[in-house]
Structure formats: C-alpha cells, structure tokens
Design a protein around this motif. Sequence first.
Motif, mmCIF file in Angstrom:
data_model
loop_
_atom_site.group_PDB
_atom_site.id
_atom_site.type_symbol
_atom_site.label_atom_id
_atom_site.label_comp_id
_atom_site.label_asym_id
_atom_site.label_seq_id
_atom_site.Cartn_x
_atom_site.Cartn_y
_atom_site.Cartn_z
ATOM 1 N N GLN B 48 0.508 -0.779 0.050
ATOM 2 C CA GLN B 48 -0.029 0.214 0.059
ATOM 3 C C GLN B 48 0.814 1.208 -0.024
ATOM 4 O O GLN B 48 2.093 1.446 0.422
ATOM 5 N N GLY B 97 -4.628 6.720 3.854
ATOM 6 C CA GLY B 97 -4.258 5.643 4.827
ATOM 7 C C GLY B 97 -4.858 4.510 5.234
ATOM 8 O O GLY B 97 -4.111 3.830 5.196
ATOM 9 N N GLY B 98 -5.854 3.888 5.630
ATOM 10 C CA GLY B 98 -7.021 2.987 5.569
ATOM 11 C C GLY B 98 -6.633 2.366 4.641
ATOM 12 O O GLY B 98 -8.039 3.444 3.394
ATOM 13 N N ASN B 99 -7.007 1.191 4.601
ATOM 14 C CA ASN B 99 -7.637 0.876 3.151
ATOM 15 C C ASN B 99 -9.354 -0.303 3.535
ATOM 16 O O ASN B 99 -9.025 -1.377 2.864
ATOM 17 N N TYR B 100 -9.454 0.086 3.977
ATOM 18 C CA TYR B 100 -10.742 -1.083 4.974
ATOM 19 C C TYR B 100 -12.118 -1.135 4.202
ATOM 20 O O TYR B 100 -12.518 -1.540 3.697
ATOM 21 N N GLU B 101 -11.923 0.726 3.020
ATOM 22 C CA GLU B 101 -13.404 0.781 2.177
ATOM 23 C C GLU B 101 -12.359 1.413 1.055
ATOM 24 O O GLU B 101 -11.867 2.321 0.900
ATOM 25 N N GLN B 102 -11.939 0.122 -0.072
ATOM 26 C CA GLN B 102 -11.212 0.188 -0.929
ATOM 27 C C GLN B 102 -11.990 0.374 -2.313
ATOM 28 O O GLN B 102 -13.376 -0.782 -2.160
#
Lengths: 113, 113
Positions: B48, B97-102
């Motif tokens: 990432q 920076g957070g990839n939880y909702e991609q």
Amino acid sequence: AQSVTQLDSQVPVFEEAPVELRCNYSSSVSVYLFWYVQYPNQGLQLLLKYLSGSTLVKGINGFEAEFNKSQTSFHLRKPSVHISDTAEYFCADYNTNAGKSTFGDGTTLTVKP
Amino acid sequence: DAGVTQSPTHLIKTRGQQVTLRCSPKSGHDTVSWYQQALGQGPQFIFQYYEEEERQRGNFPDRFSGHQFPNYSSELNVNALLLGDSALYLCASSWGGGNYEQYFGPGTRLTVT
C-alpha cells in the motif's frame, strides 16, 4: 494471525431460489468485514460491509449479511437469486492493527434457469 | 466521477523481463493498494502507498516494487519476471491511509511466457 475462510468453493442454485454463501473469519482483534463480487474479466465490486453497529448489513442487488461474533461468521444471503447474480464472490476482512486486508479464496455462484 | 483506472488492460512478457503497471485512484482518494490475483484464488495484498511512501507490505519478494506520485497515481514494478507472476493485478484506492473501504480497478492481466 488472521484468515478468512469461504466454506464453499462452488454453489449452484436455481433461479429465484434463496442462497447463502458462507464465510468464517479468525481474528482476535477488531475487524471490518466485506463481501465483494467479481464478474468475469472485471475488478471487484463492493456488495456490503460491516464496520460496527447493527449485525445485519444490507448491500446492493438485494444481498445482505449477518455478522455473528460468537460464531466468527459473516455469511452472505439473498432471498431470491437471478441469472445475473452468477459471479465469483469474495469475503474479506481488514485488520486494523496490521493495516491489511485478507481475502478468502472465493465462492463461484452459478444460477441456473 | 471517474473510478479507479488501470493500464494496460493486458500484457504479455517473457521470463526475466521487467514490467510496469499503472493505476489512477478514484477522485478524492489518496491511498493506493496493489493486489495479485492468481487464477482461481482470492486477491493477495502486495503493498500500500500513502503520502508517496510504502506503508504496508504483504509477503512478496523485493522484485515487486512501487511508487506513488504527487497526484496520488501509482505504479507497480516487477523485475525478473517468473512464470508464476502471471496473474490479474488489481489496484484499489481509498482515503486517508486506511484501506478498509476500497474501490477496485478492472485490473491488468499479466501473462509471463
């Protein structure tokens, strides 16, 4: 350690019948859980997500999933499927500590007329 | 609102060669993640990029490298290609920076002969 297990590699079902695609997760920390659909030769499309709150999550195309913490499951359901639902379905988690997503191996849903 | 775009769509390379794949994130997104999806498997997290730096990395060798540009677009480079690198390479974008909702792109199909 974290992992996502999709219990069925293939699910054949007749049109207008209900369907359940099973997913178990294993994580000792907070997780976010997702279901994606992938049509042939395409990328992944988000169906629904569980981040917090209500354990019953409704998504697009009439799909819903229930987060069950005691059984560490996040099964996907649809009360009546259509031919157009034929696709590959992936369950995934996001581990907030590790900052990574893990996908299951997928379930091929085939809807027959 | 443009979604995630990837180029090229398909690519054929020979063992030992090098390849560069490109990704433009969804408008408003600043984080790009790359995944490798081998035939019949779920996507595997490669790495990432956020703020032009590699923030997280999966279990992939150093032959896999990347870059993120100031406009948030990204490249995936693979050196010394092996037959086993043949796969669909998916790019996903998210925010903060957070990839939880991609959101996923359509992918680049790489074939190594």
